[in-house]
Design a protein around this motif. Structure first.
Motif, PDB file in Angstrom:
ATOM      1  N   GLY A  63      47.030  50.882  47.136  1.00  0.00           N
ATOM      2  CA  GLY A  63      47.435  51.854  46.138  1.00  0.00           C
ATOM      3  C   GLY A  63      48.864  52.310  46.349  1.00  0.00           C
ATOM      4  O   GLY A  63      49.505  51.995  47.358  1.00  0.00           O
ATOM      5  N   ARG A  64      49.361  53.085  45.416  1.00  0.00           N
ATOM      6  CA  ARG A  64      50.759  53.534  45.440  1.00  0.00           C
ATOM      7  C   ARG A  64      51.102  54.363  46.681  1.00  0.00           C
ATOM      8  O   ARG A  64      52.152  54.184  47.279  1.00  0.00           O
ATOM      9  N   ASN A  65      50.216  55.273  47.079  1.00  0.00           N
ATOM     10  CA  ASN A  65      50.540  56.141  48.211  1.00  0.00           C
ATOM     11  C   ASN A  65      50.097  55.572  49.565  1.00  0.00           C
ATOM     12  O   ASN A  65      50.158  56.258  50.571  1.00  0.00           O
ATOM     13  N   ALA A  66      49.646  54.339  49.602  1.00  0.00           N
ATOM     14  CA  ALA A  66      49.312  53.594  50.822  1.00  0.00           C
ATOM     15  C   ALA A  66      48.089  54.110  51.561  1.00  0.00           C
ATOM     16  O   ALA A  66      47.812  53.687  52.667  1.00  0.00           O
ATOM     17  N   SER A  67      47.326  55.022  50.965  1.00  0.00           N
ATOM     18  CA  SER A  67      46.145  55.530  51.660  1.00  0.00           C
ATOM     19  C   SER A  67      44.854  54.835  51.228  1.00  0.00           C
ATOM     20  O   SER A  67      43.805  55.069  51.812  1.00  0.00           O
ATOM     21  N   ARG A  68      44.919  53.993  50.210  1.00  0.00           N
ATOM     22  CA  ARG A  68      43.726  53.291  49.729  1.00  0.00           C
ATOM     23  C   ARG A  68      43.938  51.786  49.773  1.00  0.00           C
ATOM     24  O   ARG A  68      45.012  51.286  49.473  1.00  0.00           O
ATOM     25  N   LEU A  69      42.861  51.097  50.120  1.00  0.00           N
ATOM     26  CA  LEU A  69      42.862  49.645  50.251  1.00  0.00           C
ATOM     27  C   LEU A  69      41.607  49.109  49.581  1.00  0.00           C
ATOM     28  O   LEU A  69      40.524  49.683  49.750  1.00  0.00           O
ATOM     29  N   LYS A  70      41.746  48.028  48.819  1.00  0.00           N
ATOM     30  CA  LYS A  70      40.602  47.336  48.244  1.00  0.00           C
ATOM     31  C   LYS A  70      40.731  45.855  48.560  1.00  0.00           C
ATOM     32  O   LYS A  70      41.819  45.290  48.464  1.00  0.00           O
ATOM     33  N   ILE A  71      39.603  45.262  48.944  1.00  0.00           N
ATOM     34  CA  ILE A  71      39.571  43.831  49.241  1.00  0.00           C
ATOM     35  C   ILE A  71      38.488  43.201  48.376  1.00  0.00           C
ATOM     36  O   ILE A  71      37.327  43.601  48.423  1.00  0.00           O
ATOM     37  N   LEU A  72      38.892  42.216  47.588  1.00  0.00           N
ATOM     38  CA  LEU A  72      37.993  41.521  46.674  1.00  0.00           C
ATOM     39  C   LEU A  72      37.649  40.164  47.266  1.00  0.00           C
ATOM     40  O   LEU A  72      38.529  39.457  47.760  1.00  0.00           O
ATOM     41  N   PHE A  73      36.357  39.794  47.225  1.00  0.00           N
ATOM     42  CA  PHE A  73      35.976  38.465  47.683  1.00  0.00           C
ATOM     43  C   PHE A  73      34.697  38.008  47.001  1.00  0.00           C
ATOM     44  O   PHE A  73      33.893  38.808  46.534  1.00  0.00           O
ATOM     45  N   TRP A  74      34.553  36.707  46.917  1.00  0.00           N
ATOM     46  CA  TRP A  74      33.393  36.052  46.334  1.00  0.00           C
ATOM     47  C   TRP A  74      32.505  35.597  47.477  1.00  0.00           C
ATOM     48  O   TRP A  74      32.946  34.870  48.361  1.00  0.00           O
ATOM     49  N   ASP A  75      31.231  36.024  47.491  1.00  0.00           N
ATOM     50  CA  ASP A  75      30.345  35.672  48.602  1.00  0.00           C
ATOM     51  C   ASP A  75      29.453  34.469  48.311  1.00  0.00           C
ATOM     52  O   ASP A  75      28.574  34.148  49.082  1.00  0.00           O
ATOM     53  N   GLY A  76      29.694  33.784  47.197  1.00  0.00           N
ATOM     54  CA  GLY A  76      28.912  32.609  46.854  1.00  0.00           C
ATOM     55  C   GLY A  76      28.020  32.827  45.645  1.00  0.00           C
ATOM     56  O   GLY A  76      27.689  31.892  44.938  1.00  0.00           O
ATOM     57  N   ASN A  77      27.625  34.090  45.416  1.00  0.00           N
ATOM     58  CA  ASN A  77      26.814  34.350  44.229  1.00  0.00           C
ATOM     59  C   ASN A  77      27.207  35.635  43.511  1.00  0.00           C
ATOM     60  O   ASN A  77      26.538  36.069  42.587  1.00  0.00           O
ATOM     61  N   GLY A  78      28.302  36.242  43.921  1.00  0.00           N
ATOM     62  CA  GLY A  78      28.786  37.437  43.237  1.00  0.00           C
ATOM     63  C   GLY A  78      30.072  37.959  43.862  1.00  0.00           C
ATOM     64  O   GLY A  78      30.390  37.654  45.008  1.00  0.00           O
ATOM     65  N   LEU A  79      30.809  38.740  43.084  1.00  0.00           N
ATOM     66  CA  LEU A  79      32.030  39.363  43.596  1.00  0.00           C
ATOM     67  C   LEU A  79      31.663  40.589  44.430  1.00  0.00           C
ATOM     68  O   LEU A  79      30.750  41.338  44.075  1.00  0.00           O
ATOM     69  N   CYS A  80      32.384  40.789  45.519  1.00  0.00           N
ATOM     70  CA  CYS A  80      32.181  41.943  46.391  1.00  0.00           C
ATOM     71  C   CYS A  80      33.493  42.716  46.473  1.00  0.00           C
ATOM     72  O   CYS A  80      34.572  42.132  46.378  1.00  0.00           O
ATOM     73  N   LEU A  81      33.388  44.015  46.682  1.00  0.00           N
ATOM     74  CA  LEU A  81      34.576  44.851  46.781  1.00  0.00           C
ATOM     75  C   LEU A  81      34.433  45.781  47.973  1.00  0.00           C
ATOM     76  O   LEU A  81      33.510  46.583  48.040  1.00  0.00           O
ATOM     77  N   PHE A  82      35.349  45.627  48.926  1.00  0.00           N
ATOM     78  CA  PHE A  82      35.429  46.506  50.088  1.00  0.00           C
ATOM     79  C   PHE A  82      36.521  47.518  49.797  1.00  0.00           C
ATOM     80  O   PHE A  82      37.616  47.142  49.378  1.00  0.00           O
ATOM     81  N   THR A  83      36.225  48.798  49.994  1.00  0.00           N
ATOM     82  CA  THR A  83      37.199  49.854  49.734  1.00  0.00           C
ATOM     83  C   THR A  83      37.297  50.758  50.959  1.00  0.00           C
ATOM     84  O   THR A  83      36.293  51.074  51.575  1.00  0.00           O
ATOM     85  N   LYS A  84      38.526  51.166  51.284  1.00  0.00           N
ATOM     86  CA  LYS A  84      38.729  52.116  52.375  1.00  0.00           C
ATOM     87  C   LYS A  84      39.831  53.081  52.014  1.00  0.00           C
ATOM     88  O   LYS A  84      40.863  52.690  51.472  1.00  0.00           O
ATOM     89  N   ARG A  85      39.596  54.359  52.317  1.00  0.00           N
ATOM     90  CA  ARG A  85      40.626  55.384  52.211  1.00  0.00           C
ATOM     91  C   ARG A  85      40.899  55.860  53.633  1.00  0.00           C
ATOM     92  O   ARG A  85      39.999  56.299  54.339  1.00  0.00           O
ATOM     93  N   ILE A  86      42.146  55.752  54.048  1.00  0.00           N
ATOM     94  CA  ILE A  86      42.523  56.158  55.400  1.00  0.00           C
ATOM     95  C   ILE A  86      42.969  57.623  55.354  1.00  0.00           C
ATOM     96  O   ILE A  86      43.647  58.042  54.416  1.00  0.00           O
ATOM     97  N   ASP A  87      42.515  58.411  56.313  1.00  0.00           N
ATOM     98  CA  ASP A  87      42.782  59.851  56.286  1.00  0.00           C
ATOM     99  C   ASP A  87      44.143  60.236  56.839  1.00  0.00           C
ATOM    100  O   ASP A  87      44.739  61.206  56.396  1.00  0.00           O
ATOM    101  N   GLN A  88      44.643  59.496  57.814  1.00  0.00           N
ATOM    102  CA  GLN A  88      45.959  59.799  58.385  1.00  0.00           C
ATOM    103  C   GLN A  88      46.796  58.529  58.381  1.00  0.00           C
ATOM    104  O   GLN A  88      46.303  57.450  58.682  1.00  0.00           O
ATOM    105  N   GLY A  89      48.055  58.675  58.067  1.00  0.00           N
ATOM    106  CA  GLY A  89      48.942  57.519  58.016  1.00  0.00           C
ATOM    107  C   GLY A  89      48.726  56.746  56.731  1.00  0.00           C
ATOM    108  O   GLY A  89      48.335  57.300  55.708  1.00  0.00           O
ATOM    109  N   GLY A  90      48.970  55.454  56.797  1.00  0.00           N
ATOM    110  CA  GLY A  90      48.817  54.609  55.619  1.00  0.00           C
ATOM    111  C   GLY A  90      48.672  53.165  56.026  1.00  0.00           C
ATOM    112  O   GLY A  90      48.874  52.803  57.182  1.00  0.00           O
TER     113      GLY A  90
END
Length: 116
Positions: A48-75
């Protein structure tokens, strides 16, 4: 913590991404802007714009998966390049990125005190 199998490529999308995008929006971004196949065995990371959010998209063989993380300190450390392309990371570099560690130059401080 994500476990990434050996040989899987991890692509960081350069620039920042609208974190309101979900599975379909990110898959379209991968296909149309990054010119890659979102249904491959690759992982696609977005920040994301402020560097505190991350999303990772991947295909596991039978569907799309989305990993999301918001970091509390730093970026999340991201390459300082223009938008439109990707940078490829190793699974070890991705693990450091997710933890908020600077994956470009990790500090390895441990040294043995004595031999043997």
């Amino acid at each position: 913590m994500m476990i990434v199998p050996a040989g899987v490529k991890v692509h960081l999308a350069l620039g920042y991404t609208d974190m309101r995008k979900g599975l379909d929006g990110l898959a379209t971004l991968v296909q149309e802007h990054l010119r890659k196949d979102p249904f491959s065995d690759h992982l696609f990371a977005f920040r994301g714009r402020n560097a505190s959010r991350l999303k990772i998209l991947f295909w596991d063989g039978n569907g799309l998966c989305l990993f999301t993380k918001r970091i509390d300190q730093g970026g999340f450390i991201w390459p300082r390049m223009s938008t439109g392309g990707t940078v490829t990371l190793s699974p070890a570099q991705l693990a450091m990125l997710i933890e908020g560690i600077d994956w470009r130059t990790p500090e390895r401080r441990w040294r043995p005190a004595v031999a043997g």
